[in-house]
Design a protein around this motif. Structure first.
Motif, PDB file in Angstrom:
ATOM      1  N   ARG A  67       0.825  -1.207   0.000  1.00 54.41           N
ATOM      2  CA  ARG A  67       0.000   0.000   0.000  1.00 54.41           C
ATOM      3  C   ARG A  67       0.860   1.257   0.000  1.00 54.41           C
ATOM      4  NH1 ARG A  67      -1.223   3.203   4.043  1.00 54.41           N
ATOM      5  NH2 ARG A  67      -0.565   1.663   5.606  1.00 54.41           N
ATOM      6  N   GLN A  68       1.931   1.249   0.766  1.00 54.78           N
ATOM      7  CA  GLN A  68       2.775   2.432   0.882  1.00 54.78           C
ATOM      8  C   GLN A  68       3.711   2.612  -0.311  1.00 54.78           C
ATOM      9  OE1 GLN A  68       4.345   3.142   5.077  1.00 54.78           O
ATOM     10  NE2 GLN A  68       3.520   1.062   5.301  1.00 54.78           N
ATOM     11  N   VAL A  69       4.242   1.514  -0.832  1.00 53.17           N
ATOM     12  CA  VAL A  69       5.161   1.600  -1.970  1.00 53.17           C
ATOM     13  C   VAL A  69       4.397   1.812  -3.273  1.00 53.17           C
ATOM     14  CG1 VAL A  69       6.892   0.370  -3.327  1.00 53.17           C
ATOM     15  CG2 VAL A  69       6.916   0.184  -0.837  1.00 53.17           C
ATOM     16  N   GLY A  70       3.246   1.147  -3.390  1.00 49.73           N
ATOM     17  CA  GLY A  70       2.521   1.125  -4.655  1.00 49.73           C
ATOM     18  C   GLY A  70       2.824  -0.150  -5.410  1.00 49.73           C
ATOM     19  N   PHE A  91      15.630   7.053  -7.411  1.00 57.14           N
ATOM     20  CA  PHE A  91      16.634   7.509  -6.443  1.00 57.14           C
ATOM     21  C   PHE A  91      16.534   9.010  -6.226  1.00 57.14           C
ATOM     22  CE2 PHE A  91      19.077   3.561  -7.797  1.00 57.14           C
ATOM     23  CZ  PHE A  91      18.796   2.885  -6.623  1.00 57.14           C
ATOM     24  N   GLN A  92      16.283   9.748  -7.293  1.00 53.44           N
ATOM     25  CA  GLN A  92      16.108  11.193  -7.150  1.00 53.44           C
ATOM     26  C   GLN A  92      14.904  11.518  -6.274  1.00 53.44           C
ATOM     27  OE1 GLN A  92      16.018  12.472 -11.311  1.00 53.44           O
ATOM     28  NE2 GLN A  92      17.882  13.670 -10.983  1.00 53.44           N
ATOM     29  N   ALA A  93      13.792  10.821  -6.501  1.00 49.58           N
ATOM     30  CA  ALA A  93      12.561  11.095  -5.762  1.00 49.58           C
ATOM     31  C   ALA A  93      12.721  10.838  -4.274  1.00 49.58           C
ATOM     32  CB  ALA A  93      11.421  10.252  -6.326  1.00 49.58           C
ATOM     33  N   HIS A  94      13.675   9.983  -3.916  1.00 47.06           N
ATOM     34  CA  HIS A  94      13.858   9.628  -2.506  1.00 47.06           C
ATOM     35  C   HIS A  94      15.181  10.143  -1.939  1.00 47.06           C
ATOM     36  CE1 HIS A  94      10.271   7.047  -2.225  1.00 47.06           C
ATOM     37  NE2 HIS A  94      10.524   6.771  -3.493  1.00 47.06           N
ATOM     38  N   GLY A  95      15.777  11.089  -2.631  1.00 47.03           N
ATOM     39  CA  GLY A  95      16.962  11.762  -2.114  1.00 47.03           C
ATOM     40  C   GLY A  95      18.219  10.927  -2.059  1.00 47.03           C
ATOM     41  N   ALA A  96      18.294   9.864  -2.873  1.00 51.50           N
ATOM     42  CA  ALA A  96      19.455   8.971  -2.821  1.00 51.50           C
ATOM     43  C   ALA A  96      20.327   9.056  -4.067  1.00 51.50           C
ATOM     44  CB  ALA A  96      18.989   7.525  -2.622  1.00 51.50           C
ATOM     45  N   TYR A  97      19.989   9.932  -4.988  1.00 49.77           N
ATOM     46  CA  TYR A  97      20.742   9.999  -6.242  1.00 49.77           C
ATOM     47  C   TYR A  97      22.032  10.787  -6.066  1.00 49.77           C
ATOM     48  CZ  TYR A  97      21.907  11.109 -11.086  1.00 49.77           C
ATOM     49  OH  TYR A  97      22.556  11.253 -12.290  1.00 49.77           O
ATOM     50  N   ASP A 150      13.850  13.122 -18.938  1.00 49.51           N
ATOM     51  CA  ASP A 150      12.448  13.490 -19.148  1.00 49.51           C
ATOM     52  C   ASP A 150      11.872  14.118 -17.879  1.00 49.51           C
ATOM     53  OD1 ASP A 150       9.776  13.704 -19.707  1.00 49.51           O
ATOM     54  OD2 ASP A 150       9.469  11.597 -20.215  1.00 49.51           O
ATOM     55  N   PRO A 151      11.580  15.407 -17.871  1.00 49.13           N
ATOM     56  CA  PRO A 151      11.084  16.072 -16.654  1.00 49.13           C
ATOM     57  C   PRO A 151       9.647  15.701 -16.317  1.00 49.13           C
ATOM     58  CG  PRO A 151      11.062  17.604 -18.496  1.00 49.13           C
ATOM     59  CD  PRO A 151      11.716  16.350 -19.007  1.00 49.13           C
ATOM     60  N   THR A 152       8.924  15.076 -17.255  1.00 49.83           N
ATOM     61  CA  THR A 152       7.532  14.720 -17.002  1.00 49.83           C
ATOM     62  C   THR A 152       7.390  13.334 -16.382  1.00 49.83           C
ATOM     63  OG1 THR A 152       7.186  13.700 -19.190  1.00 49.83           O
ATOM     64  CG2 THR A 152       6.884  16.095 -19.015  1.00 49.83           C
ATOM     65  N   TRP A 153       8.495  12.610 -16.243  1.00 53.97           N
ATOM     66  CA  TRP A 153       8.460  11.227 -15.773  1.00 53.97           C
ATOM     67  C   TRP A 153       8.148  11.193 -14.271  1.00 53.97           C
ATOM     68  CZ3 TRP A 153       9.859   7.084 -12.978  1.00 53.97           C
ATOM     69  CH2 TRP A 153       9.779   5.824 -13.593  1.00 53.97           C
ATOM     70  N   LYS A 154       7.197  10.359 -13.871  1.00 53.05           N
ATOM     71  CA  LYS A 154       6.795  10.257 -12.462  1.00 53.05           C
ATOM     72  C   LYS A 154       6.928   8.816 -11.978  1.00 53.05           C
ATOM     73  CE  LYS A 154       5.481  14.573 -12.421  1.00 53.05           C
ATOM     74  NZ  LYS A 154       6.293  15.606 -11.715  1.00 53.05           N
ATOM     75  N   THR A 155       7.291   8.659 -10.709  1.00 54.29           N
ATOM     76  CA  THR A 155       7.363   7.326 -10.115  1.00 54.29           C
ATOM     77  C   THR A 155       5.947   6.816  -9.830  1.00 54.29           C
ATOM     78  OG1 THR A 155       7.568   8.268  -7.893  1.00 54.29           O
ATOM     79  CG2 THR A 155       9.617   7.806  -9.081  1.00 54.29           C
ATOM     80  N   MET A 156       5.841   5.520  -9.551  1.00 53.47           N
ATOM     81  CA  MET A 156       4.532   4.929  -9.274  1.00 53.47           C
ATOM     82  C   MET A 156       3.975   5.460  -7.958  1.00 53.47           C
ATOM     83  SD  MET A 156       3.688   2.802 -11.766  1.00 53.47           S
ATOM     84  CE  MET A 156       2.622   1.496 -11.145  1.00 53.47           C
ATOM     85  N   PRO A 157       2.687   5.741  -7.909  1.00 50.91           N
ATOM     86  CA  PRO A 157       2.093   6.285  -6.680  1.00 50.91           C
ATOM     87  C   PRO A 157       1.792   5.211  -5.659  1.00 50.91           C
ATOM     88  CG  PRO A 157       0.416   6.064  -8.359  1.00 50.91           C
ATOM     89  CD  PRO A 157       1.716   5.672  -9.023  1.00 50.91           C
ATOM     90  N   ALA A 158       1.641   5.613  -4.410  1.00 53.10           N
ATOM     91  CA  ALA A 158       1.175   4.696  -3.370  1.00 53.10           C
ATOM     92  C   ALA A 158      -0.273   4.327  -3.631  1.00 53.10           C
ATOM     93  CB  ALA A 158       1.323   5.347  -1.996  1.00 53.10           C
ATOM     94  N   LEU A 159      -0.722   3.199  -3.056  1.00 51.69           N
ATOM     95  CA  LEU A 159      -2.106   2.789  -3.197  1.00 51.69           C
ATOM     96  C   LEU A 159      -2.961   3.417  -2.116  1.00 51.69           C
ATOM     97  CD1 LEU A 159      -1.600  -1.028  -3.947  1.00 51.69           C
ATOM     98  CD2 LEU A 159      -1.953   0.820  -5.585  1.00 51.69           C
ATOM     99  N   ASP A 160      -4.240   3.535  -2.370  1.00 47.73           N
ATOM    100  CA  ASP A 160      -5.155   4.066  -1.365  1.00 47.73           C
ATOM    101  C   ASP A 160      -5.202   3.131  -0.163  1.00 47.73           C
ATOM    102  OD1 ASP A 160      -7.514   5.202  -3.878  1.00 47.73           O
ATOM    103  OD2 ASP A 160      -5.776   6.220  -2.990  1.00 47.73           O
TER     104      ASP A 160
END
Length: 330
Positions: free
Chosen positions: A192-195, A266-272, A318-328
């Motif tokens: 649920r948290q990771v997606g 890695f960028q989204a989570h500050g590890a890049y 690609d600046p429009t690229w998004k990681t997978m979202p968490a689940l509800d």
């Protein structure tokens, strides 16, 4: 890994774990003979999971007939999802995890079609569930030897650590920060948290990335429990406890291309770390060259590595690229 098997921490399942709440998710593609063997092994399991989900990546063989022949034998509710096109292992596991999650499964056990499950596999995994929510069991290789899986990764390099210790102490587990969809046993809270797994990987780096994301939320472990056996022989270069398996042009392409996808995570989570990550990409390229020469005895196939690097750079930029979202929450 170690030649001495640690016994299961308890001979019986803990009261907090109900096998009926567990779902096995299998992804298959044109390997009905291997899938048959896996389903036969699930028939022999005691206890059995509550559900078995088979995701078929648009196979052209008799996979549908094989699955349907087991519907009355499994002793578990069988869910069959035939996809309209081949989405790769990544797409298959993403769909399979989605189905298992929507079934209300507390535990989801992922595996490819080229393994068999030990009869007591669910017990051996279940005894660890009161302590951990992201668990990896061990497996035997095709020849019965103990398979070594690189359970630690360097986030800054974005590659597995090949010299992570192979033995276990009395605790019977080691902490990991990676994952492998050939045996990942994960709780729905973490899903649920990771997606869902990212289907855009198609193949390669998807499970490592997912396992790394899970390890940021919970203590992830590999346990000294042999629960799977590989049923497909792979050409390999034996280096003792470590080995390199043969690959394919598709794998060579995606192993390089998908580093562009990993960069976004890695960028989204500050590890890049740009310099170190570039070094990791170079090391990956060299490893694949060694694999070509040492295992496959050829230098043909390098063009796929270069194509992967090219396309990976496009994805990374690609600046429009998004990681997978968490689940509800549910």
């Amino acid at each position: 890994m170690t030649k001495t098997l640690a016994p299961a921490p308890d001979a019986t399942l803990p009261a907090s774990f109900d096998p009926a709440t567990a779902t096995i998710v299998i992804v298959t593609y044109n390997r009905s003979h291997l899938l048959r063997g896996l389903l036969e092994s699930i028939v022999r399991m005691d206890p059995k999971p509550g559900h078995v989900v088979v995701v078929d990546n648009a196979s052209a063989d008799d996979t549908t007939e094989v699955v349907e022949s087991f519907r009355a034998r499994l002793g578990s509710e069988l869910v069959y999802r035939r996809l309209e096109e081949n989405t790769g292992g990544s797409g298959g596991f993403s769909e399979g995890m989605r189905v298992a999650y929507e079934l209300g499964s507390e535990w989801i056990w992922l595996m490819d079609d080229d393994v068999e499950v030990m009869p007591d596999g669910l017990t051996r995994m279940g005894v660890w569930t009161p302590r951990f929510k992201s668990i990896q069991g061990r497996r035997y290789d095709y020849d019965g030897s103990e398979f070594y899986w690189q359970y630690r990764v360097s986030p800054s390099l974005g590659i597995p650590i090949p010299f992570a210790p192979a033995d276990f102490d009395a605790s019977g587990y080691r902490e990991m920060n990676s994952g492998c969809f050939e045996g990942m046993f994960i709780h729905r809270d973490i899903v649920r948290q990771v997606g869902l797994p990212d289907p855009r990987f198609f193949i390669y780096w998807d499970d490592q990335t997912y396992g790394w994301l899970a390890s940021r939320l919970t203590t992830s472990v590999i346990v000294n429990e042999f629960v799977l056996r590989r049923t497909r022989e792979l050409k390999q270069w034996d280096m003792g406890i470590r080995h390199l398996n043969a690959s394919s042009n598709a794998y060579r392409y995606y192993i390089m291309r998908n580093r562009g996808i990993m960069k976004h995570y890695f960028q989204a989570h500050g590890a890049y770390r740009p310099v170190r990550y570039t070094l990791g990409t170079a090391l990956t390229f060299v490893k694949e060259l060694i694999r070509l020469v040492a295992v496959e005895r050829t230098v043909r196939g390098t063009s796929n590595l270069f194509r992967g690097i090219r396309d990976g750079r496009r994805i990374a930029a690609d600046p429009t690229w998004k990681t997978m979202p968490a689940l509800d929450a549910s």
